[in-house]
Motif scaffolding. Structure first.
Motif, PDB file in Angstrom:
ATOM      1  N   GLU A   1      12.847   5.578   0.207  1.00  0.00           N
ATOM      2  CA  GLU A   1      13.973   4.639  -0.293  1.00  0.00           C
ATOM      3  C   GLU A   1      15.020   4.879   0.683  1.00  0.00           C
ATOM      4  OE1 GLU A   1      16.740   2.264  -1.949  1.00  0.00           O
ATOM      5  OE2 GLU A   1      14.678   2.448  -2.725  1.00  0.00           O
ATOM      6  N   ALA A   2      15.190   5.823   1.404  1.00  0.00           N
ATOM      7  CA  ALA A   2      16.087   6.290   2.412  1.00  0.00           C
ATOM      8  C   ALA A   2      15.540   5.408   3.686  1.00  0.00           C
ATOM      9  CB  ALA A   2      16.257   7.661   2.964  1.00  0.00           C
ATOM     10  N   ILE A   3      14.604   5.516   4.067  1.00  0.00           N
ATOM     11  CA  ILE A   3      13.917   4.433   5.004  1.00  0.00           C
ATOM     12  C   ILE A   3      13.961   3.189   5.011  1.00  0.00           C
ATOM     13  CG2 ILE A   3      11.979   4.041   6.513  1.00  0.00           C
ATOM     14  CD1 ILE A   3      11.400   7.180   6.334  1.00  0.00           C
TER      15      ILE A   3
ATOM     16  N   PHE B   1       0.830  -1.223   0.083  1.00  0.00           N
ATOM     17  CA  PHE B   1      -0.051   0.155  -0.032  1.00  0.00           C
ATOM     18  C   PHE B   1       0.958   1.273   0.057  1.00  0.00           C
ATOM     19  CE2 PHE B   1      -1.831   3.169   2.969  1.00  0.00           C
ATOM     20  CZ  PHE B   1      -2.942   3.694   2.133  1.00  0.00           C
ATOM     21  N   VAL B   2       1.921   1.281   0.861  1.00  0.00           N
ATOM     22  CA  VAL B   2       2.843   2.407   0.751  1.00  0.00           C
ATOM     23  C   VAL B   2       3.551   2.767  -0.546  1.00  0.00           C
ATOM     24  CG1 VAL B   2       4.999   3.409   1.750  1.00  0.00           C
ATOM     25  CG2 VAL B   2       3.342   2.253   3.208  1.00  0.00           C
ATOM     26  N   MET B   3       3.840   1.624  -1.095  1.00  0.00           N
ATOM     27  CA  MET B   3       4.538   1.720  -2.429  1.00  0.00           C
ATOM     28  C   MET B   3       3.520   2.160  -3.578  1.00  0.00           C
ATOM     29  SD  MET B   3       7.779   1.217  -2.430  1.00  0.00           S
ATOM     30  CE  MET B   3       7.448   2.003  -0.758  1.00  0.00           C
TER      31      MET B   3
ATOM     32  N   GLN C   1      16.539   1.764   3.057  1.00  0.00           N
ATOM     33  CA  GLN C   1      17.836   1.382   3.307  1.00  0.00           C
ATOM     34  C   GLN C   1      18.255   1.200   4.748  1.00  0.00           C
ATOM     35  OE1 GLN C   1      20.890   3.738   1.346  1.00  0.00           O
ATOM     36  NE2 GLN C   1      19.629   3.977  -0.644  1.00  0.00           N
ATOM     37  N   ILE C   2      17.549   2.407   5.623  1.00  0.00           N
ATOM     38  CA  ILE C   2      18.075   2.106   7.119  1.00  0.00           C
ATOM     39  C   ILE C   2      17.597   0.896   7.776  1.00  0.00           C
ATOM     40  CG2 ILE C   2      17.474   3.338   9.263  1.00  0.00           C
ATOM     41  CD1 ILE C   2      17.492   6.184   7.540  1.00  0.00           C
ATOM     42  N   ARG C   3      16.066   0.777   7.514  1.00  0.00           N
ATOM     43  CA  ARG C   3      15.627  -0.491   8.058  1.00  0.00           C
ATOM     44  C   ARG C   3      16.171  -1.657   7.785  1.00  0.00           C
ATOM     45  NH1 ARG C   3      10.681   0.337  10.437  1.00  0.00           N
ATOM     46  NH2 ARG C   3      10.196  -1.692  10.324  1.00  0.00           N
ATOM     47  N   ARG C   4      16.681  -1.991   6.411  1.00  0.00           N
ATOM     48  CA  ARG C   4      17.493  -3.082   5.997  1.00  0.00           C
ATOM     49  C   ARG C   4      18.816  -3.240   6.829  1.00  0.00           C
ATOM     50  NH1 ARG C   4      15.180  -1.916   0.154  1.00  0.00           N
ATOM     51  NH2 ARG C   4      13.482  -3.352  -0.026  1.00  0.00           N
ATOM     52  N   SER C   5      19.207  -2.286   7.230  1.00  0.00           N
ATOM     53  CA  SER C   5      20.795  -2.148   7.563  1.00  0.00           C
ATOM     54  C   SER C   5      20.663  -2.435   9.232  1.00  0.00           C
ATOM     55  CB  SER C   5      21.495  -0.746   7.394  1.00  0.00           C
ATOM     56  OG  SER C   5      20.601   0.105   8.361  1.00  0.00           O
ATOM     57  N   LYS C   6      19.541  -2.258   9.599  1.00  0.00           N
ATOM     58  CA  LYS C   6      19.136  -2.227  11.282  1.00  0.00           C
ATOM     59  C   LYS C   6      18.321  -3.546  11.685  1.00  0.00           C
ATOM     60  CE  LYS C   6      19.796   2.598  12.643  1.00  0.00           C
ATOM     61  NZ  LYS C   6      19.269   3.768  13.313  1.00  0.00           N
ATOM     62  N   LEU C   7      17.457  -3.953  10.920  1.00  0.00           N
ATOM     63  CA  LEU C   7      16.742  -4.913  11.138  1.00  0.00           C
ATOM     64  C   LEU C   7      16.670  -6.119  10.333  1.00  0.00           C
ATOM     65  CD1 LEU C   7      13.727  -2.540  11.537  1.00  0.00           C
ATOM     66  CD2 LEU C   7      14.990  -3.469  13.451  1.00  0.00           C
ATOM     67  N   PRO C   8      16.453  -7.342  10.797  1.00  0.00           N
ATOM     68  CA  PRO C   8      16.368  -8.617  10.017  1.00  0.00           C
ATOM     69  C   PRO C   8      15.321  -8.862   9.315  1.00  0.00           C
ATOM     70  CG  PRO C   8      16.090  -8.915  12.551  1.00  0.00           C
ATOM     71  CD  PRO C   8      16.307  -7.702  12.328  1.00  0.00           C
ATOM     72  N   ASP C   9      15.369  -9.256   8.122  1.00  0.00           N
ATOM     73  CA  ASP C   9      14.500  -9.822   7.266  1.00  0.00           C
ATOM     74  C   ASP C   9      13.560 -10.935   7.747  1.00  0.00           C
ATOM     75  OD1 ASP C   9      12.734 -10.565   5.462  1.00  0.00           O
ATOM     76  OD2 ASP C   9      13.895 -10.123   3.628  1.00  0.00           O
ATOM     77  N   PRO C  10      12.234 -10.798   8.101  1.00  0.00           N
ATOM     78  CA  PRO C  10      11.597 -11.960   8.893  1.00  0.00           C
ATOM     79  C   PRO C  10      11.776 -13.306   7.870  1.00  0.00           C
ATOM     80  CG  PRO C  10      10.326 -10.048   9.096  1.00  0.00           C
ATOM     81  CD  PRO C  10      11.415  -9.754   8.208  1.00  0.00           C
ATOM     82  N   ALA C  11      11.839 -13.067   6.653  1.00  0.00           N
ATOM     83  CA  ALA C  11      12.151 -14.276   5.800  1.00  0.00           C
ATOM     84  C   ALA C  11      13.208 -14.887   5.789  1.00  0.00           C
ATOM     85  CB  ALA C  11      11.969 -13.757   4.440  1.00  0.00           C
ATOM     86  N   GLU C  12      14.401 -14.284   6.550  1.00  0.00           N
ATOM     87  CA  GLU C  12      15.416 -14.961   6.589  1.00  0.00           C
ATOM     88  C   GLU C  12      15.740 -15.346   8.264  1.00  0.00           C
ATOM     89  OE1 GLU C  12      18.527 -12.091   5.286  1.00  0.00           O
ATOM     90  OE2 GLU C  12      17.710 -12.223   3.382  1.00  0.00           O
ATOM     91  N   ILE C  13      15.356 -14.207   9.091  1.00  0.00           N
ATOM     92  CA  ILE C  13      15.430 -14.679  10.691  1.00  0.00           C
ATOM     93  C   ILE C  13      14.005 -14.264  11.271  1.00  0.00           C
ATOM     94  CG2 ILE C  13      16.473 -14.059  12.578  1.00  0.00           C
ATOM     95  CD1 ILE C  13      19.185 -13.254  11.181  1.00  0.00           C
ATOM     96  N   GLY C  14      13.555 -15.198  11.875  1.00  0.00           N
ATOM     97  CA  GLY C  14      11.907 -14.956  12.425  1.00  0.00           C
ATOM     98  C   GLY C  14      12.096 -13.801  13.579  1.00  0.00           C
ATOM     99  N   ASN C  15      11.125 -12.684  13.402  1.00  0.00           N
ATOM    100  CA  ASN C  15      11.179 -11.845  14.668  1.00  0.00           C
ATOM    101  C   ASN C  15       9.928 -10.921  14.246  1.00  0.00           C
ATOM    102  OD1 ASN C  15      11.874  -8.743  12.963  1.00  0.00           O
ATOM    103  ND2 ASN C  15      12.828 -10.525  11.742  1.00  0.00           N
TER     104      ASN C  15
ATOM    105  N   LEU D   1       8.338  -0.328   4.423  1.00  0.00           N
ATOM    106  CA  LEU D   1       8.939  -1.731   4.828  1.00  0.00           C
ATOM    107  C   LEU D   1       8.648  -2.160   6.210  1.00  0.00           C
ATOM    108  CD1 LEU D   1      10.725  -3.209   2.932  1.00  0.00           C
ATOM    109  CD2 LEU D   1      12.626  -2.676   4.244  1.00  0.00           C
ATOM    110  N   ILE D   2       7.449  -1.516   6.918  1.00  0.00           N
ATOM    111  CA  ILE D   2       6.912  -2.233   8.196  1.00  0.00           C
ATOM    112  C   ILE D   2       6.012  -3.118   7.675  1.00  0.00           C
ATOM    113  CG2 ILE D   2       5.323  -1.753  10.066  1.00  0.00           C
ATOM    114  CD1 ILE D   2       6.206   1.208  10.047  1.00  0.00           C
ATOM    115  N   PRO D   3       6.536  -4.280   8.355  1.00  0.00           N
ATOM    116  CA  PRO D   3       5.538  -5.729   7.959  1.00  0.00           C
ATOM    117  C   PRO D   3       4.074  -5.618   8.448  1.00  0.00           C
ATOM    118  CG  PRO D   3       7.008  -6.099   9.787  1.00  0.00           C
ATOM    119  CD  PRO D   3       7.331  -4.528   9.319  1.00  0.00           C
TER     120      PRO D   3
END
Length: 338
Positions: free
Chosen positions: A217-219, A97-99, A221-235, A114-116
């Motif tokens: 896009e900036a946000i 929706f954001v996109m 980038q920041i989120r990807r650098s700080k937060l794990p992707d739930p598809a890779e690590i459950g969170n 990028l908020i899940p």
């Protein structure tokens, strides 16, 4: 409508935890939802609403009829030169929706990129990031009374939004199913890029006169650098809320810990980053078998695979006790624990 039995919910919680629903149904419209709620066969069966599962910790199986709102659609309700009003189904993926809004040039939700989770969960949690909360763009929320099956429209004021709170998490908890939300967005947006990380990333991107797409896009980038992707690590993202404490208490803590960060909420209250408190209490990067605290962001508890919700809950309680002992601050959980 098909009601299934003993359905795994592993794909419907971002921790990736194994838990089963005794009964499970997808509902694709308000009429389908009303029908299942009115159905005599299920009238007395406990109901449990589960969207994208991005803010929940399942510690056991759910002995109920799990209803998964899969109501989708984005409709223009009203539009003029300045604003556009969109009615959005609860089952829409929030980031999609954001996109959509970014692509259309509609401003107001780009900081929430990028908020899940789903659109239906956004008002319940009053999601927020980088200086923006979703309450600032919500006109109203559509919901259905679980007991009566009747539809109701909640105005922004009636939603009683607070910090990661709404009436749906308080007095009306487990009483309504959110089926959609209506948003008023700006076609001539005023950007919110005051956060230092956002400004820094925009500069690195070379965005001298940033657009909403640049901010988004900036946000990301920041989120990807700080937060794990739930598809890779459950969170489930931030497990704890940032505590808000009296100014006097913060001043005392600053005497003991001169480096402690704090952000004024009002004349009487200061917000302290929970991640900083957890890190200083020694938990950042902590691992216990298949669960732990993320190495880059202490606010995030993780399931490396094969962990249990009960163990994650127990770890969160240890962290709360540790932070309280060291700083005299009680952390409140942001994630819904079941």
């Amino acid at each position: 409508m098909l009601v299934q039995s003993n359905v795994s919910l592993r794909h419907l919680n971002t921790f990736g935890l194994d838990a089963d629903a005794r009964f499970f149904i997808n509902v694709h419209s308000v009429d389908e939802l009303a029908a299942i709620l009115h159905d005599p066969e299920w009238k007395n069966t406990p109901k449990f609403i589960l969207g994208g599962g991005s803010n929940i910790l399942l510690t056991r199986d759910i002995e109920a009829l799990v209803i998964h709102p899969a109501i989708v659609g984005i409709t223009v309700v009203e539009e003029n030169e300045e604003t556009v009003v969109l009615a959005v189904g609860a089952g829409e993926v929030w980031h999609d929706f954001v996109m959509h809004c970014v692509d259309k040039g509609y401003g107001g939700v780009e900081n929430l990129s990028l908020i899940p989770g789903t659109v239906g969960a956004a008002p319940m949690q009053n999601i927020g990031a980088y200086g923006v909360e979703v309450k600032s763009v919500i006109e109203c929320v559509e919901a259905v009374d679980i007991e009566s099956g009747e539809k109701r429209i909640f105005s922004n004021e009636e939603c009683q939004f607070g910090y990661r709170e709404s009436v749906f998490k308080k007095s009306l908890k487990d009483k309504y199913v959110i089926t959609g939300a209506t948003f008023r967005l700006n076609k001539k947006p005023v950007l919110n890029a005051a956060y230092g990380d956002v400004q820094k990333t925009l500069r690195e991107m070379g965005a001298e006169i940033p657009t909403i797409r640049d901010v988004s896009e900036a946000i990301m980038q920041i989120r990807r650098s700080k937060l794990p992707d739930p598809a890779e690590i459950g969170n489930a993202g931030s497990f704890f809320k940032n505590p808000e404490i009296p100014v006097a208490q913060f001043a005392h803590l600053r005497e003991l810990f001169p480096e402690i960060p704090g952000y004024p909420v009002d004349a009487e209250t200061t917000k302290v980053p929970a991640g900083w408190l957890i890190e200083r209490a020694g938990w950042k990067g902590y691992r216990e078998d298949d669960i732990g605290v993320h190495a880059r962001q202490a606010l995030v508890l993780v399931n490396y695979g094969g962990g249990s919700g009960a163990k994650i809950k127990a770890l969160s309680e240890k962290i709360r006790e540790s932070v309280n002992k060291k700083f005299g601050i009680t952390l409140n959980v942001e994630v819904n624990i079941h």
